[in-house]
Design an enzyme around this catalytic site. Structure first.
Site, PDB file in Angstrom:
ATOM      1  N   GLU A  35       0.827  -1.206   0.000  1.00 25.54           N
ATOM      2  CA  GLU A  35       0.000   0.000   0.000  1.00 25.54           C
ATOM      3  C   GLU A  35       0.863   1.259   0.000  1.00 25.54           C
ATOM      4  OE1 GLU A  35      -3.594   1.819   2.804  1.00 25.54           O
ATOM      5  OE2 GLU A  35      -2.072   0.521   3.691  1.00 25.54           O
TER       6      GLU A  35
ATOM      7  N   LYS B  55     -10.489   2.156  -1.195  1.00 27.66           N
ATOM      8  CA  LYS B  55     -10.523   1.575   0.147  1.00 27.66           C
ATOM      9  C   LYS B  55     -11.825   1.925   0.870  1.00 27.66           C
ATOM     10  CE  LYS B  55      -7.419   1.326   4.187  1.00 27.66           C
ATOM     11  NZ  LYS B  55      -6.061   1.756   4.635  1.00 27.66           N
TER      12      LYS B  55
ATOM     13  N   CYS C 293      -5.436  -2.866   3.185  1.00 28.08           N
ATOM     14  CA  CYS C 293      -5.031  -2.737   4.585  1.00 28.08           C
ATOM     15  C   CYS C 293      -6.204  -2.902   5.561  1.00 28.08           C
ATOM     16  CB  CYS C 293      -4.281  -1.429   4.802  1.00 28.08           C
ATOM     17  SG  CYS C 293      -3.210  -1.448   6.273  1.00 28.08           S
TER      18      CYS C 293
END
Length: 296
Positions: free
Chosen positions: A43, A116, A153
């Site tokens: 990331e 995300k 993540c």
């Protein structure tokens, strides 16, 4: 038999974006030379982890996807090497900003963006200051080598993400990541292995529950924030699991590495059918999952 080979990379990041891009490319080339069809880079690999503090100047790091020079570079690299590259980047779109991944197919085609969904706000991980919650929904891409789903993540802590991706057809789940210790004064950094074991175990559970391999790519190194007087030591420990939640390959906590594993996608499909978990789901009974507080 549909064979696929996937690699996860891990590396440290400096303030020089050109150096970070060069380092990432070197690892991608190394993975491709080792037979990888899909190569996962961590990331926000282009910069240090800037959300360690709230700083308006960092918004200058964001770029629109269209015409993004790093995405253009990665398109050429993917086509040259014949590999699929999910590329993490700080995206500016209109007046808002996202933590995004562009999935680039093995011929250099941009298949699309995932933004995300879950945005953390913890000491040293002030992502809500920078990123709006993603609006793309969970996406699966039919690449040259198989169907992949991508979470980013903090998404990896939520079982709903992994289940949604597999229901949409994902044969592999990939998680580019930047995670490590809490942000504290450097002298107080505590490398408790239980922390990253917990992080890994959550994802291994997703692999076991959904019967697909999981691939996680994390960064390494200690990154200091002079403005806040804190530092984060990133865990590394990138890994590739099988479809039962067993780790097959694992990197260490501090070394730049490439790890690689092959799978038979037809064999994995047969395993999911044999286990019957998807056949026996009762979605009409899961209304509680559509609430925040459990009161349907």
């Amino acid at each position: 038999m549909r064979s696929i080979t996937v690699s996860a990379t891990q590396m440290g990041c400096s303030v020089a974006q050109e150096d970070n891009l060069e380092r990432a490319e070197r690892l991608i080339r190394r993975a491709a030379a080792g037979g990888a069809n899909i190569v996962l880079v961590q990331e926000l690999f282009l910069t240090p982890y800037f959300p360690q503090t709230e700083d308006y100047s960092h918004f200058g790091l964001a770029r629109p996807a269209e015409g993004h020079p790093v995405l253009s570079h990665m398109r050429g690299l993917a086509k040259e090497l014949g590999v699929v590259l999910p590329v993490s980047f700080f995206e500016k779109s209109g007046q808002v900003y996202f933590n995004s991944v562009m999935v680039i197919d093995a011929d250099g085609t941009q298949l699309g963006i995932y933004r995300k969904t879950h945005i953390p706000d913890d000491p040293g991980y002030y992502e809500k200051f920078y990123f709006s919650p993603g609006d793309t929904g969970f996406r699966v891409w039919d690449t040259a080598f198989g169907k992949i789903g991508v979470g980013i993540c903090w998404d990896q802590w939520f079982p709903e993400v992994a289940r949604s991706l597999v229901l949409k057809g994902a044969e592999l789940i990939l998680y580019p990541t930047a995670i490590g210790t809490c942000a504290v004064p450097e002298a107080e950094l505590d490398d408790d292995p239980a922390d990253y074991v917990h992080w890994q175990n959550v994802m291994l559970g997703h692999a076991a529950a959904n019967m697909v391999p999981v691939v996680a790519s994390n960064r390494i190194g200690t990154e200091r924030c002079d403005a806040a007087g804190t530092a984060i030591r990133f865990w590394g420990a990138s890994f590739i699991s099988d479809s039962t939640g067993r780790k097959l390959k694992e990197a260490d906590n501090s070394t730049e590495q490439v790890i690689t594993q092959s799978f038979d996608l037809d064999e994995l499909r047969d395993f999911r059918v044999e286990c019957c978990c998807f056949r026996d789901r009762r979605p009409e009974r899961y209304e509680t999952l559509l609430t925040l507080d459990g009161n349907a």
